[in-house]
Design a protein around this motif. Structure first.
Motif, PDB file in Angstrom:
ATOM      1  N   UNK A  49       0.814  -1.225   0.000  1.00 52.47           N
ATOM      2  CA  UNK A  49       0.000   0.000   0.000  1.00 52.47           C
ATOM      3  C   UNK A  49       0.844   1.270   0.000  1.00 52.47           C
ATOM      4  N   UNK A  50       2.042   1.203   0.566  1.00 47.36           N
ATOM      5  CA  UNK A  50       2.849   2.408   0.715  1.00 47.36           C
ATOM      6  C   UNK A  50       3.281   2.976  -0.636  1.00 47.36           C
ATOM      7  N   UNK A  51       3.328   2.150  -1.632  1.00 43.48           N
ATOM      8  CA  UNK A  51       3.774   2.667  -2.925  1.00 43.48           C
ATOM      9  C   UNK A  51       2.867   2.234  -4.067  1.00 43.48           C
ATOM     10  N   UNK A  52       1.580   1.999  -3.736  1.00 45.27           N
ATOM     11  CA  UNK A  52       0.641   1.538  -4.761  1.00 45.27           C
ATOM     12  C   UNK A  52      -0.552   2.488  -4.836  1.00 45.27           C
ATOM     13  N   UNK A  53      -0.897   2.911  -6.026  1.00 48.13           N
ATOM     14  CA  UNK A  53      -2.102   3.712  -6.286  1.00 48.13           C
ATOM     15  C   UNK A  53      -3.078   2.842  -7.066  1.00 48.13           C
ATOM     16  N   UNK A  54      -4.334   2.767  -6.581  1.00 48.72           N
ATOM     17  CA  UNK A  54      -5.364   1.977  -7.254  1.00 48.72           C
ATOM     18  C   UNK A  54      -6.227   2.937  -8.073  1.00 48.72           C
ATOM     19  N   UNK A  55      -6.319   2.660  -9.353  1.00 45.83           N
ATOM     20  CA  UNK A  55      -7.141   3.500 -10.241  1.00 45.83           C
ATOM     21  C   UNK A  55      -8.508   2.853 -10.402  1.00 45.83           C
ATOM     22  N   UNK A  56      -9.617   3.671 -10.094  1.00 46.48           N
ATOM     23  CA  UNK A  56     -10.989   3.166 -10.261  1.00 46.48           C
ATOM     24  C   UNK A  56     -11.648   3.926 -11.398  1.00 46.48           C
ATOM     25  N   UNK A  57     -12.491   3.197 -12.165  1.00 45.18           N
ATOM     26  CA  UNK A  57     -13.182   3.796 -13.309  1.00 45.18           C
ATOM     27  C   UNK A  57     -14.698   3.643 -13.109  1.00 45.18           C
ATOM     28  N   UNK A  58     -15.479   4.773 -13.318  1.00 46.76           N
ATOM     29  CA  UNK A  58     -16.932   4.708 -13.188  1.00 46.76           C
ATOM     30  C   UNK A  58     -17.547   5.575 -14.277  1.00 46.76           C
ATOM     31  N   UNK A  59     -18.912   5.492 -14.483  1.00 49.39           N
ATOM     32  CA  UNK A  59     -19.627   6.174 -15.555  1.00 49.39           C
ATOM     33  C   UNK A  59     -20.810   6.968 -14.981  1.00 49.39           C
ATOM     34  N   UNK A  60     -21.161   8.109 -15.682  1.00 47.50           N
ATOM     35  CA  UNK A  60     -22.376   8.890 -15.402  1.00 47.50           C
ATOM     36  C   UNK A  60     -23.239   8.873 -16.644  1.00 47.50           C
ATOM     37  N   UNK A  61     -24.543   8.774 -16.432  1.00 43.85           N
ATOM     38  CA  UNK A  61     -25.453   8.700 -17.590  1.00 43.85           C
ATOM     39  C   UNK A  61     -25.871  10.066 -18.089  1.00 43.85           C
ATOM     40  N   UNK A  62     -25.645  11.113 -17.304  1.00 51.19           N
ATOM     41  CA  UNK A  62     -26.048  12.478 -17.706  1.00 51.19           C
ATOM     42  C   UNK A  62     -24.835  13.184 -18.300  1.00 51.19           C
ATOM     43  N   UNK A  63     -25.014  13.717 -19.565  1.00 49.28           N
ATOM     44  CA  UNK A  63     -23.872  14.416 -20.184  1.00 49.28           C
ATOM     45  C   UNK A  63     -23.389  15.577 -19.338  1.00 49.28           C
ATOM     46  N   UNK A  64     -22.106  15.713 -19.256  1.00 45.81           N
ATOM     47  CA  UNK A  64     -21.489  16.813 -18.538  1.00 45.81           C
ATOM     48  C   UNK A  64     -21.522  16.663 -17.048  1.00 45.81           C
ATOM     49  N   UNK A  65     -21.965  15.503 -16.547  1.00 49.09           N
ATOM     50  CA  UNK A  65     -22.114  15.334 -15.108  1.00 49.09           C
ATOM     51  C   UNK A  65     -20.830  14.918 -14.410  1.00 49.09           C
ATOM     52  N   UNK A  66     -19.770  14.561 -15.232  1.00 48.64           N
ATOM     53  CA  UNK A  66     -18.507  14.193 -14.587  1.00 48.64           C
ATOM     54  C   UNK A  66     -17.841  15.466 -14.046  1.00 48.64           C
TER      55      UNK A  66
END
Length: 874
Positions: free
Chosen positions: A857-874
Motif C-alpha cells: 500500500x505504501x507505494x501503490x495507487x489503485x485507479x478506479x473507473x466509473x460512468x455517469x449517464x447524464x452528459x457533462x455530469x462528470x
C-alpha cells in the motif's frame, strides 16, 4: 705357346662369327688378346663361354635424369603450352639433362666423333683398324698406338656403369664391384664391350648412339651429359656452344678426374687434349684452319671457363621463397604411387629421374604469404629466435596453396651460422621435415566446441566466467594413459587446476560470446561437460595430431585451452579449420597435384585427393562455424579481411605469450598463421618488432593474406547453425517460490542454470523468501541460462474489491487499507469512450491493480473507473 694360341683362335672364331669380318681380323684379335690370356691363365673354354653367354645387345639408356618441381603459371599463354608451368627447383641424383641430337649443335657432334671415334660412321661397333693398331701396340709395347674402344663401346661401358649405380637391389659393396667390372681393363670387359657394341649398332641408328653417348658421358663430379656440362662450365646450352667450348668439353670424357673444368688444377691437361681434338675437327672439316688457329689461341683459364652456381636442390630453389615448399614436396616422393608400387620402387624411379612434380601451390598466394611474413617477422631478428609461418589449404580438396616462413631454406652445414636460414619447416610436423609443432593455445578451443556440440549441447548455453578453479577429478576421460618422454600421463586426472581469463572476464557468457572473447573459464567448463577422449577423437578425425608422431594427443583438462603438452603444426591447424568450414568433411593436405613424365609428357596422378566425412557431423561443424564467426568480430577482428567474405576463426596466445596464433577460414581457403619463439621464451607481447607489438604480428600477416586469397578464391556464406544445437537439450526452470536465496542458488546449480539475485519485490510471503523468478518456473531454457531470483519484502497485502461500489465508497474502502486512489469518470459527452450500452450510473466498473493483487500500500495507487449517464455530469 700352342695352348694359348689355340685359346686365342677359339676366341677369334666366336668374335669373327658375330662381326662377320675377314679371317685377317680374327688373327689380329688373336694377336691382341693372346698375350693377356697367357698372363691371366684364362682357358679357351672360359673365354669362349664368356662371349657366348653375353646378351646380343644392351638397351640404349642415357642414365639418370633431372627431376623438376613446377607450379602452375597463372599468367600462362594459351598459345604456348610450354608456358603452362614455372620451374621452381631442380633435383637430381646425377646432374644430367637428356636432350635430342638436334638440340646439340654441329660443333658438339663433330668434337665427339672427331675426338673419340673418327670412323664412327663406318664401323659396326668395333673399329677393326683401331683394333689392329691396339693389338700391334700391345705386342710391340708401343704406348702411342692408342686404344681400340669405339664411341659405341664407350657408350656400352657408360651404360653398364650407370646400371650398377642405379641398381637399388645391390649392396654398396656389390655396386662398387659392378662398377669395377664395367671399367676394369680386363679381357672379359673388352669382350663384353665389343659384343654389346655390335648389338647396339644392329638395333639403333648412328644418330641414336651418338645422342646416347653425349647424354650419358661423365664430365667430372656429378655432372653427366653434354647439356648439363655446357651449363655448368660455360653457362650455355649444347646448342649454343662454340667450337672451342665443345672441344674442351669432349676433352674431359676420357679422364674426367684430371681434365674436368670443375677444378683450376685441370686447366692445363684439358687444354692439351682440347687442342688435339680441335686438330681432329679441322681434319674432319668441321672448322676451318683459321678457326682452328683462333680456337687454339684461347687459353683454358678462369676467363675461358664460366662456372655457374649450383641450381640443384631445394636450397637453390628459384625464387628462393619455394625452398621449404620444395623440401616438403620432395618428402612426398615415396608415397607417390605413380612412381611405383612400393617405397623402394618409388625411390628408385625418382633416383632415375625424368619427372616433373606439379604442385598445388598458387604462385600468387605463395608470394603474398612470403611478402607478409617477412615484412612483419623479419628473418634477421637477432634479439631472440623469432619464427613465423603462414600456410593455406584449399577447402574441399586439401590442396596446399601457400606455405611460407620467415626463414630461407638451406640444409647446408653453413646455414647454422646465418640467422636468416634454416632447414626446419615450421609449418609442418616432424615427418614432413618440420619441428614437433608448437603449443596451440586457444586455437585448440574449437575442438572442445565440436565435442560439446556433438554431446547435444547448444551454443546458447551459458557458463559463469567467474569460475577460476576446477577439480580435475571431475573430468570424465575414457582414453588410456599416454607416454610423454619417459613419463606416463593421463587419466584418471586429479588435483586442483587454477587458471585465469585473459581479460579477467566475469559473469554469465553464452558459448557464442565466450568463443568470441576466448574466455578460458567458459571452455574449461565446456570441457568438463564432455568426455576428454571425445575431444581428442574429434580433433584427430579432422587431422589434428602432435607434431611429434611418436606421441598421441594428451587429454589433460588444461589441454582444453591449449595449455598442456600438445604441440601442433600450423598445416594441421589449417586443414582442421578447413574441415569445419567444409561441414565436417576433412581433406588430407596435399601438395603434389600431378606427376609428369618429361620424356613423353604423360600426366600421372600425384597425391590423391582424400576427403571424407569426419566424426564431426555437418550439423555440429556448421554450428561451430556459427560460433567461430563471432571471433572475427571479437578477438580476431584485427585479422578480419572485411572484404565481404565471411570468415570463421580463432586466436591463440600461450602462457607468457611465447606463441601466438591466428587460424581462420573462408568457405574456400583456410589459413594458419603462427608467430613465436622457435626456441626460447621471449614474451611476444613484451617486445616490439619494427614498432609493432609482437602480439599483433599474427594479425598483420593474416589480414592482407586473407584479402589476397579472397580476390582469387572468393568464399560464400556459411550454412548456419542447426536449430537443435542453438539451445541444445533444454532445461526446465524449477519452482523456487518459498525457498531461500541459498536454496534457490543450489537448486539452479543442480539444474545447470545460472543464478542472479534480482532483489526484493512486493509479496505477502515472509520477507527473504523467493517470491518469483525470471524466466518463470516451468520455462524451457538452454543450459547455463541465468535465472533472476526475486525475494519477498513481506509488505504486500491484497487489494480490496471495490467494483460495483459508488466512487466515494470505493475511495473510502481503499484509503482505509492504506492505498492511494485515482479516479477516472466517463459520461455521454465522451463519445469515443462511452459504452454503447449505458452502464449503471455512478458505479465503479473496474479497478487497477485488480482485486486480490498483492501490493505494498505504501507505494501503490489503485485507479478506479466509473460512468455517469447524464452528459457533462462528470
Amino acid at each position: 705357346m700352342p695352348a694359348q694360341k689355340s685359346t686365342a683362335a677359339s676366341l677369334f672364331t666366336a668374335i669373327a662369327g658375330t662381326l662377320g669380318f675377314s679371317a685377317l681380323a680374327g688373327v689380329l684379335v688373336t694377336v691382341m688378346v693372346a698375350p693377356a690370356i697367357a698372363v691371366t691363365g684364362i682357358t679357351a673354354n672360359n673365354t669362349v663361354g664368356i662371349f657366348n653367354s653375353l646378351p646380343e645387345y644392351i638397351e640404349l639408356d642415357s642414365g639418370s635424369q633431372q627431376n623438376t618441381i613446377v607450379v602452375n603459371n597463372p599468367s600462362q599463354d594459351p598459345e604456348n603450352p610450354d608456358d603452362d608451368y614455372i620451374t621452381v627447383a631442380t633435383l637430381y641424383d646425377q646432374n644430367r639433362q637428356e636432350i635430342a641430337l638436334d638440340e646439340m649443335n654441329e660443333y658438339v657432334q663433330c668434337a665427339a666423333v672427331a675426338g673419340e671415334d673418327r670412323r664412327f660412321d663406318e664401323h659396326g661397333g668395333v673399329d677393326m683398324p683401331s683394333l689392329i693398331r691396339a693389338a700391334v701396340g700391345q705386342v710391340t709395347g708401343d704406348d702411342g698406338a692408342g686404344g681400340a674402344s669405339t664411341l659405341t663401346m664407350q657408350l656400352v661401358r657408360n651404360i653398364l656403369q650407370q646400371q650398377a649405380i642405379n641398381d637399388e637391389t645391390l649392396t654398396e659393396e656389390e655396386r662398387k664391384q659392378e662398377i669395377r667390372n664395367a671399367l676394369d681393363p680386363t679381357i672379359d670387359r673388352k669382350i663384353k664391350e665389343m659384343k654389346l657394341a655390335i648389338g647396339l649398332e644392329k638395333n639403333y641408328s648412328k644418330d641414336q648412339i651418338l645422342a646416347g653417348y653425349l647424354n650419358i658421358a661423365g664430365f667430372g663430379g656429378n655432372t653427366y651429359g653434354v647439356q648439363a656440362a655446357a651449363y655448368e662450365f660455360f653457362g650455355e646450352t649444347a646448342s649454343t656452344l662454340t667450337a672451342v667450348q665443345a672441344a674442351s668439353l669432349i676433352a674431359i670424357v676420357q679422364y674426367p678426374s684430371t681434365r674436368s673444368l670443375n677444378s683450376d688444377d685441370n686447366f692445363a691437361a684439358n687444354q692439351e687434349r682440347r687442342d688435339v681434338i680441335l686438330g681432329f675437327m679441322a681434319d674432319y672439316g668441321c672448322i676451318t684452319d683459321a678457326e682452328y688457329d683462333e680456337a687454339r689461341a684461347i687459353p683454358v683459364d678462369a676467363d675461358f671457363v664460366n662456372r655457374q652456381p649450383s641450381v640443384v636442390g631445394c636450397r637453390n630453389a628459384t625464387p628462393i621463397i619455394y625452398g621449404f615448399v620444395c623440401d616438403y614436396a620432395k618428402r612426398t616422393v615415396t608415397s607417390l604411387t605413380a612412381l611405383g608400387a612400393t617405397e623402394d620402387e618409388r625411390s628408385a624411379a625418382w633416383k632415375r629421374g625424368g619427372y616433373q612434380l606439379v604442385l598445388t601451390i598458387d604462385p600468387r598466394l605463395q608470394q603474398a604469404a612470403y611478402d607478409n611474413v617477412l615484412a612483419w617477422a623479419p628473418a634477421d631478428e637477432t634479439r631472440f629466435d623469432l619464427g613465423a609461418v603462414a600456410t593455406s589449404v584449399q577447402v574441399g580438396t586439401g590442396n596446399i596453396v601457400a606455405m611460407a616462413q620467415n626463414k630461407y631454406f638451406d640444409d647446408s652445414p653453413d646455414a647454422a651460422e646465418d640467422v636468416t636460414k634454416d632447414a626446419v619447416n615450421y609449418a609442418v610436423d616432424r615427418d614432413h621435415g618440420g619441428s614437433i609443432g608448437f603449443q596451440p593455445g586457444s586455437t585448440y578451443k574449437p575442438y572442445v566446441l565440436l565435442a560439446f556440440l556433438a554431446a547435444g549441447h547448444g551454443v546458447n548455453e551459458s557458463y559463469n566466467a567467474g569460475v577460476r578453479e576446477v577439480n580435475q577429478a571431475e573430468f570424465a576421460d575414457s582414453c588410456a594413459p599416454e607416454s610423454v618422454g619417459s613419463n606416463v600421463v593421463g587419466p584418471p586426472w586429479g588435483g586442483k587446476y587454477d587458471f585465469k581469463n585473459d581479460s579477467n572476464e566475469q559473469g554469465s557468457y553464452t558459448i557464442v560470446r565466450g568463443t568470441a572473447a576466448s574466455v578460458n573459464s567458459v571452455f574449461i567448463q565446456m570441457a568438463k561437460a564432455v568426455d576428454q577422449c571425445d575431444i581428442k577423437k574429434l580433433a584427430e578425425s579432422i587431422g589434428v595430431h602432435n607434431g611429434n608422431p611418436d606421441q598421441e594427443l594428451i587429454t589433460r583438462p588444461s589441454c582444453s585451452i591449449g595449455g598442456c603438452e600438445n604441440a601442433i603444426a600450423p598445416l594441421q591447424q589449417a586443414a582442421a579449420y578447413a574441415a569445419i568450414a567444409n561441414s565436417g568433411v576433412f581433406c588430407e593436405p596435399r601438395m603434389v597435384g600431378s606427376v609428369i613424365i618429361e620424356e613423353t609428357g604423360e600426366v600421372l596422378e600425384g597425391e590423391p585427393v582424400k576427403c571424407g566425412q569426419s566424426l564431426v557431423s555437418p550439423e555440429v561443424a556448421n554450428t561451430a562455424a556459427y560460433a567461430m564467426e563471432a571471433v572475427m568480430r571479437g578477438t580476431g577482428s584485427a585479422s578480419n579481411p572485411n572484404d565481404g567474405t565471411p570468415y570463421i576463426g580463432k586466436t591463440g596466445t600461450t602462457d607468457k605469450s611465447i606463441h601466438t596464433w591466428m587460424v581462420g577460414s573462408s568457405r574456400s581457403v583456410a589459413t594458419a598463421v603462427w608467430v613465436g619463439n622457435v626456441q626460447g621464451d621471449q614474451a611476444m607481447r613484451n617486445i616490439r618488432i619494427n614498432g609493432t607489438s609482437g602480439g599483433l604480428l599474427r594479425h598483420r600477416i593474416f589480414k592482407p593474406l586473407a584479402q589476397a586469397i579472397d580476390a582469387i578464391y572468393p568464399g560464400g556464406g556459411f550454412p548456419g547453425p542447426a536449430p537443435e544445437l542453438l539451445t541444445g537439450s533444454p532445461v526446465e526452470v524449477p519452482n523456487l517460490v518459498g525457498t531461500t536465496l541459498e536454496q534457490a542458488n543450489a537448486a539452479l546449480t543442480l539444474a545447470e542454470l545460472g543464478f542472479e539475485d534480482g532483489g526484493q519485490v512486493d509479496s505477502d510471503l515472509p520477507a527473504g523468501q523467493v517470491a518469483s523468478t525470471e524466466p518463470a518456473a516451468g520455462a524451457s531454457v538452454s543450459r547455463g541460462t541465468t535465472v533472476r531470483v526475486f525475494t519477498s519484502n513481506g509488505l504486500a497485502q491484497p487489494v480490496p474489491n471495490v467494483v460495483g461500489m459508488s466512487p466515494s465508497a470505493a475511495d473510502s474502502a481503499l484509503q482505509a487499507e492504506g492505498f492511494d486512489v485515482a479516479t477516472v469518470c466517463y459520461d455521454p459527452s465522451d463519445v469515443a469512450e462511452y459504452p454503447t450500452t449505458p452502464p449503471p450510473d455512478n458505479t465503479v466498473m473496474s479497478q487497477d491493480p485488480p482485486a486480490g493483487a498483492m501490493r505494498n500500500p505504501a507505494n501503490t495507487t489503485v485507479t478506479i473507473t466509473y460512468y455517469r449517464t447524464t452528459p457533462g455530469s462528470c
